[in-house]
Design an enzyme around this catalytic site. Sequence first.
Site, mmCIF file in Angstrom:
data_model
loop_
_atom_site.group_PDB
_atom_site.id
_atom_site.type_symbol
_atom_site.label_atom_id
_atom_site.label_comp_id
_atom_site.label_asym_id
_atom_site.label_seq_id
_atom_site.Cartn_x
_atom_site.Cartn_y
_atom_site.Cartn_z
ATOM 1 N N SER A 143 0.823 -1.205 0.000
ATOM 2 C CA SER A 143 0.000 0.000 0.000
ATOM 3 C C SER A 143 0.856 1.254 0.000
ATOM 4 C CB SER A 143 -0.919 0.008 1.218
ATOM 5 O OG SER A 143 -1.774 -1.112 1.202
HETATM 6 N N1 SAH Z 1 -1.356 -3.898 3.632
HETATM 7 C C1 SAH Z 1 -0.754 -4.638 2.563
HETATM 8 C C2 SAH Z 1 -1.684 -4.640 1.352
HETATM 9 C C3 SAH Z 1 -1.445 -5.785 0.459
HETATM 10 S S1 SAH Z 1 -2.594 -5.956 -0.879
HETATM 11 C C4 SAH Z 1 0.585 -4.019 2.195
HETATM 12 O O1 SAH Z 1 0.780 -2.827 2.417
HETATM 13 O O2 SAH Z 1 1.426 -4.717 1.669
HETATM 14 C C5 SAH Z 1 -3.908 -6.860 -0.118
HETATM 15 C C6 SAH Z 1 -3.611 -8.236 0.390
HETATM 16 O O3 SAH Z 1 -4.846 -8.812 0.799
HETATM 17 C C7 SAH Z 1 -3.020 -9.192 -0.640
HETATM 18 O O4 SAH Z 1 -1.843 -9.750 -0.141
HETATM 19 C C8 SAH Z 1 -4.121 -10.248 -0.834
HETATM 20 O O5 SAH Z 1 -3.623 -11.541 -1.098
HETATM 21 C C9 SAH Z 1 -4.826 -10.203 0.508
HETATM 22 N N2 SAH Z 1 -6.201 -10.699 0.511
HETATM 23 C C10 SAH Z 1 -7.152 -10.572 -0.451
HETATM 24 N N3 SAH Z 1 -8.293 -11.167 -0.063
HETATM 25 C C11 SAH Z 1 -8.074 -11.694 1.180
HETATM 26 C C12 SAH Z 1 -8.869 -12.429 2.102
HETATM 27 N N4 SAH Z 1 -10.135 -12.760 1.866
HETATM 28 N N5 SAH Z 1 -8.301 -12.796 3.280
HETATM 29 C C13 SAH Z 1 -7.015 -12.481 3.572
HETATM 30 N N6 SAH Z 1 -6.213 -11.798 2.730
HETATM 31 C C14 SAH Z 1 -6.734 -11.391 1.540
#
Ligand code: SAH
Length: 210
Positions: A60
Amino acid sequence: MTSQRTRERLIQRLRTEGIRDDVVLGAIRAVPRHLLIDEALASRAYEDTALPIGYGQTISQPYIVARMTEVLRAGRLLDKVLEVGTGSGYQTAVLARIAKQVYTIERLEPLQKLTRGRLVRVGVRNVQYRFGDGSRGWPEHAPYDGIIVTAAAASLPEALLSQLAIGARLVIPVGPDSVQELLLIQRHETGYTREHLERVSFVPLVEDLS
Ligand code: SAH
């Protein structure tokens, strides 16, 4: 450049973008974002942008991490926080500095393994990890003082609402690709209130329908 100066520049930028909470800015300053992404991208770690982390996911943007953390914290001391979507662990590491204990859930197991190793290496200890669909929350540790979802949900997951403590806050992007809104939900003695914060762009929350 991963120097203190580039990090300081990021903090100044976040201030001009409206982030006021010094505890949050302190946490952002302290987290080594360059160690949570691939080396090839490390030189861009302190730009205020999202970056690819593999598996079709992104780390993010610092502004969004700061904003969501500020809204979640609301100047309080947080005991237990739940994060859905561990991803690169950047938001996790920021949360670990402002809460006593962080519980984080990721649905991509290899990504979570990689991230867990990186977070341990940079000294983040007060985090428990779970692999699976985070839209169901983590009932065993509920209720939480705060819940952050870092992927866009089609609608508000009921399970997350029920795992909030009275007075707790949920910060979550909701909506399809083009029109996601960042929502703040607060649980009160008598029910929930909802506030629209701003337009955002997250990867989708993938819910396990089985
Ligand atoms: N806060 C993180 C954002 C990563 S993007 C950062 O700054 O790196 C969002 C993440 O949510 C991804 O890794 C994706 O695999 C995960 N994700 C998507 N759907 C999900 C779910 N139902 N349960 C858990 N994780 C999920």
